[in-house]
Design a protein around this motif. Structure first.
Motif, PDB file in Angstrom:
ATOM      1  N   UNK A  73     -76.072 -34.584  20.932  1.00  0.00           N
ATOM      2  CA  UNK A  73     -74.901 -35.159  21.601  1.00  0.00           C
ATOM      3  C   UNK A  73     -74.104 -34.100  22.367  1.00  0.00           C
ATOM      4  N   UNK A  74     -73.873 -32.965  21.742  1.00  0.00           N
ATOM      5  CA  UNK A  74     -73.049 -31.915  22.341  1.00  0.00           C
ATOM      6  C   UNK A  74     -73.941 -30.828  22.936  1.00  0.00           C
ATOM      7  N   UNK A  75     -73.396 -29.991  23.824  1.00  0.00           N
ATOM      8  CA  UNK A  75     -74.186 -28.871  24.362  1.00  0.00           C
ATOM      9  C   UNK A  75     -74.730 -27.959  23.264  1.00  0.00           C
ATOM     10  N   UNK A  76     -73.932 -27.701  22.218  1.00  0.00           N
ATOM     11  CA  UNK A  76     -74.397 -26.844  21.136  1.00  0.00           C
ATOM     12  C   UNK A  76     -75.577 -27.462  20.398  1.00  0.00           C
ATOM     13  N   UNK A  77     -75.523 -28.752  20.155  1.00  0.00           N
ATOM     14  CA  UNK A  77     -76.624 -29.437  19.474  1.00  0.00           C
ATOM     15  C   UNK A  77     -77.883 -29.430  20.335  1.00  0.00           C
ATOM     16  N   UNK A  78     -77.724 -29.615  21.634  1.00  0.00           N
ATOM     17  CA  UNK A  78     -78.880 -29.609  22.530  1.00  0.00           C
ATOM     18  C   UNK A  78     -79.537 -28.232  22.569  1.00  0.00           C
ATOM     19  N   UNK A 138     -76.698 -18.176  16.999  1.00  0.00           N
ATOM     20  CA  UNK A 138     -76.483 -19.600  16.749  1.00  0.00           C
ATOM     21  C   UNK A 138     -75.962 -19.837  15.335  1.00  0.00           C
ATOM     22  N   UNK A 139     -76.566 -19.185  14.357  1.00  0.00           N
ATOM     23  CA  UNK A 139     -76.160 -19.386  12.968  1.00  0.00           C
ATOM     24  C   UNK A 139     -74.771 -18.817  12.711  1.00  0.00           C
ATOM     25  N   UNK A 140     -74.459 -17.683  13.338  1.00  0.00           N
ATOM     26  CA  UNK A 140     -73.135 -17.075  13.154  1.00  0.00           C
ATOM     27  C   UNK A 140     -72.046 -17.914  13.808  1.00  0.00           C
TER      28      UNK A 140
END
Length: 282
Positions: A73-78, A138-140
């Motif tokens: 849904x969000x840019x981060x999720x993509x 990404x994890x941080x």
């Protein structure tokens, strides 16, 4: 310690017709390539555990099914989903019965045959290290006080650079997705400015920056801005002529419990002790 060593990646400004003479060491290259794939396999397993219910097992089809179900849904999720997908061929090559790892022209090729699909990726060694670093970032980001817009811009830059190091990719959906990168953040290093001179007028935030620091390539500055007891972190790449529309401020609001106090681990980044000219340094 995090050692700040130079990063070397190839750039081709012209149609390349000559190859530099470089000694070959096929045995060492293959061993280092296998170790790099092994690192990415562990990285993939860790990311798989973080992104919901783990799907890593003997059947790579399970990880493809998980990719399809990941939220986008969000840019981060993509971005997270595409990073997950890019690691699948390395994991399959290292764990599946049909997996193969080869070195050609200094690049690592990881391939396997899953049912009627050939999973394959060819990537430079520099790109593989960069991909592992991308996952670490990404994890941080999940526990970072940086604004989400900041994290998305940085992670997009990481992904764009990773994509540039991939020479071939094939899976169930053939090609990896690309993302727009409007800010083109400098991911290599940042300068923290915790006392920016600024002014609010005409619906804009105006930053006062000396001429020597106005080269945003040499000085990618993050401005730590307190307004009405709220801390914002605004990257210089988000400014236009060193101004920011007040309506854009909410995008750069920090993710802090009290909206202004940074974690203790950030204290070493903001020192205030200055050397006094003329005094001994011992």
């Amino acid at each position: 310690m995090n050692l700040l060593t130079p990063e070397y990646r190839q750039i081709e400004l012209y149609s390349k017709k000559k190859i530099l003479p470089v000694a070959e060491d096929a045995k060492t290259e293959l061993a280092e390539g296998r170790e790099a794939v092994s690192c990415l396999t562990r990285t993939f397993q860790h990311l798989d555990n973080i992104l919901g219910e783990a799907a890593v097992g003997d059947d790579p089809n399970d990880t493809w099914a998980k990719y399809l179900k990941l939220p986008k849904r969000t840019p981060m999720e993509k971005l997270a989903a595409e990073i997950y997908r890019s690691l699948r061929p390395f994991h399959a090559a290292a764990t599946h019965a049909t997996g193969r790892i080869a070195i050609h022209n200094g690049m690592v090729k990881a391939s396997s045959t899953i049912g009627h699909t050939a999973l394959c990726i060819r990537m430079t060694r520099a790109g593989m290290v960069l991909l592992e670093s991308t996952v670490a970032y990404l994890l941080a980001a999940a526990h970072s006080p940086y604004p989400e817009a900041y994290e998305v811009a940085m992670l997009t830059r990481y992904w764009v650079d990773c994509y540039d190091e991939i020479r071939w990719y094939y899976d169930e959906d053939r090609a990896l997705f690309q993302f727009r990168d409007p800010l083109r953040m400098n991911r290599h290093y940042r300068f923290d400015c915790d006392n920016p001179k600024h002014d609010l007028r005409g619906g804009k935030v105006w930053f006062e920056v000396g001429a020597i620091y106005r080269d945003i390539v040499r000085y990618p500055i993050d401005f730590y801005l307190h307004i009405d007891e709220v801390l914002y972190i605004v990257p210089v790449e988000a400014l236009t002529d060193y101004t920011l529309a007040e309506t854009d401020l909410p995008r750069w609001r920090t993710r802090l419990a009290d909206s202004q106090t940074l974690p203790a681990r950030w204290r070493p980044r903001f020192t205030r002790e200055e050397m006094v000219p003329g005094l001994p340094m011992t």
